[in-house]
Write a protein that holds these residues in place. Structure first.
Motif, PDB file in Angstrom:
ATOM      1  N   LEU A   1     -73.418  -7.518  18.396  1.00 57.39           N
ATOM      2  CA  LEU A   1     -72.943  -6.194  17.978  1.00 57.39           C
ATOM      3  C   LEU A   1     -73.629  -5.721  16.701  1.00 57.39           C
ATOM      4  N   ALA A   2     -73.783  -6.613  15.735  1.00 61.19           N
ATOM      5  CA  ALA A   2     -74.404  -6.222  14.472  1.00 61.19           C
ATOM      6  C   ALA A   2     -75.877  -5.860  14.659  1.00 61.19           C
TER       7      ALA A   2
ATOM      8  N   LEU B   1     -81.314 -15.556  21.223  1.00 63.79           N
ATOM      9  CA  LEU B   1     -82.227 -16.626  20.802  1.00 63.79           C
ATOM     10  C   LEU B   1     -81.747 -17.314  19.518  1.00 63.79           C
ATOM     11  N   VAL B   2     -81.274 -16.530  18.558  1.00 63.07           N
ATOM     12  CA  VAL B   2     -80.745 -17.112  17.320  1.00 63.07           C
ATOM     13  C   VAL B   2     -79.523 -17.973  17.637  1.00 63.07           C
TER      14      VAL B   2
ATOM     15  N   THR C   1     -86.082  -1.888  24.301  1.00 61.20           N
ATOM     16  CA  THR C   1     -84.730  -1.375  24.120  1.00 61.20           C
ATOM     17  C   THR C   1     -83.690  -2.479  24.021  1.00 61.20           C
ATOM     18  N   SER C   2     -83.935  -3.622  24.641  1.00 60.44           N
ATOM     19  CA  SER C   2     -82.953  -4.710  24.602  1.00 60.44           C
ATOM     20  C   SER C   2     -83.335  -5.811  23.622  1.00 60.44           C
ATOM     21  N   PHE C   3     -84.291  -5.562  22.745  1.00 63.27           N
ATOM     22  CA  PHE C   3     -84.742  -6.589  21.807  1.00 63.27           C
ATOM     23  C   PHE C   3     -83.636  -7.115  20.893  1.00 63.27           C
ATOM     24  N   PRO C   4     -82.747  -6.263  20.332  1.00 62.72           N
ATOM     25  CA  PRO C   4     -81.696  -6.822  19.466  1.00 62.72           C
ATOM     26  C   PRO C   4     -80.796  -7.824  20.181  1.00 62.72           C
ATOM     27  N   ILE C   5     -80.498  -7.577  21.454  1.00 61.16           N
ATOM     28  CA  ILE C   5     -79.662  -8.507  22.210  1.00 61.16           C
ATOM     29  C   ILE C   5     -80.421  -9.800  22.478  1.00 61.16           C
TER      30      ILE C   5
ATOM     31  N   ASP D   1     -87.217  -2.382  16.068  1.00 62.53           N
ATOM     32  CA  ASP D   1     -87.141  -3.809  16.397  1.00 62.53           C
ATOM     33  C   ASP D   1     -87.651  -4.670  15.243  1.00 62.53           C
ATOM     34  N   GLY D   2     -88.672  -4.192  14.551  1.00 63.34           N
ATOM     35  CA  GLY D   2     -89.137  -4.898  13.359  1.00 63.34           C
ATOM     36  C   GLY D   2     -88.075  -4.914  12.272  1.00 63.34           C
ATOM     37  N   LEU D   3     -87.349  -3.816  12.139  1.00 64.23           N
ATOM     38  CA  LEU D   3     -86.248  -3.753  11.184  1.00 64.23           C
ATOM     39  C   LEU D   3     -85.138  -4.722  11.564  1.00 64.23           C
ATOM     40  N   VAL D   4     -84.886  -4.864  12.860  1.00 62.90           N
ATOM     41  CA  VAL D   4     -83.883  -5.819  13.332  1.00 62.90           C
ATOM     42  C   VAL D   4     -84.269  -7.234  12.928  1.00 62.90           C
ATOM     43  N   VAL D   5     -85.537  -7.569  13.030  1.00 60.41           N
ATOM     44  CA  VAL D   5     -85.980  -8.909  12.631  1.00 60.41           C
ATOM     45  C   VAL D   5     -85.875  -9.093  11.118  1.00 60.41           C
ATOM     46  N   LEU D   6     -86.322  -8.095  10.359  1.00 58.56           N
ATOM     47  CA  LEU D   6     -86.311  -8.218   8.893  1.00 58.56           C
ATOM     48  C   LEU D   6     -84.901  -8.343   8.324  1.00 58.56           C
ATOM     49  N   ILE D   7     -83.980  -7.569   8.831  1.00 56.20           N
ATOM     50  CA  ILE D   7     -82.612  -7.623   8.321  1.00 56.20           C
ATOM     51  C   ILE D   7     -81.769  -8.600   9.126  1.00 56.20           C
ATOM     52  N   GLY D   8     -82.110  -8.818  10.376  1.00 56.61           N
ATOM     53  CA  GLY D   8     -81.321  -9.692  11.240  1.00 56.61           C
ATOM     54  C   GLY D   8     -81.396 -11.160  10.883  1.00 56.61           C
ATOM     55  N   ILE D   9     -82.522 -11.618  10.363  1.00 52.39           N
ATOM     56  CA  ILE D   9     -82.637 -13.033   9.985  1.00 52.39           C
ATOM     57  C   ILE D   9     -81.697 -13.366   8.838  1.00 52.39           C
ATOM     58  N   PRO D  10     -81.701 -12.628   7.713  1.00 53.56           N
ATOM     59  CA  PRO D  10     -80.727 -12.943   6.659  1.00 53.56           C
ATOM     60  C   PRO D  10     -79.279 -12.720   7.101  1.00 53.56           C
TER      61      PRO D  10
END
Length: 115
Positions: free
Chosen positions: A40-41, A19-20, A10-14, A87-96
């Motif tokens: 936030l994003a 980490l980034v 549940t807290s993976f996006p934060i 969470d996988g979607l957060v990684v795929l879109i979060g990196i760009p």
């Protein structure tokens, strides 16, 4: 499932945003702005992704809904799978997204000419 694993899901996006930010910290001009906007994003992205994915993966419920443990386990496993896929979607879109935000907020090279 373990409570710690659910907390991490549940807290993976934060955690990902922090980490980034830690990796890019020295090269940023506005560090706090990057951390806040990234958290936030990515949190919003994770929440929207979870809602969409859980709507797709939710099993159809019979009418009337039976009161059974098997149905509760099925709903719980679908929810956990939805969290993991979000969470996988957060990684795929979060990196760009974080790379774009980094390029907007990075320090300028003082030796480079403005032209």
């Amino acid at each position: 499932m373990n409570l710690i694993a659910l907390l991490l899901l549940t807290s993976f996006p934060i955690i990902f945003a922090v980490l980034v930010s830690a990796v890019l910290w020295k090269r940023l001009r506005w560090k706090a702005l990057f951390v806040v906007v990234c958290v936030l994003a990515l949190s919003g992205l994770g929440d929207i992704g979870y809602q969409i994915i859980s709507g797709i993966l939710a099993p159809p419920l019979p009418n009337p809904v039976p009161n059974s443990i098997a149905l509760a386990k099925t709903m719980a496993s679908a929810s956990i799978l939805s969290m993991a896929l979000a969470d996988g979607l957060v990684v795929l879109i979060g990196i760009p997204l974080s790379r774009w935000l980094f390029s907007a907020l990075r320090k300028q090279n003082p030796t480079a000419s403005p032209l």
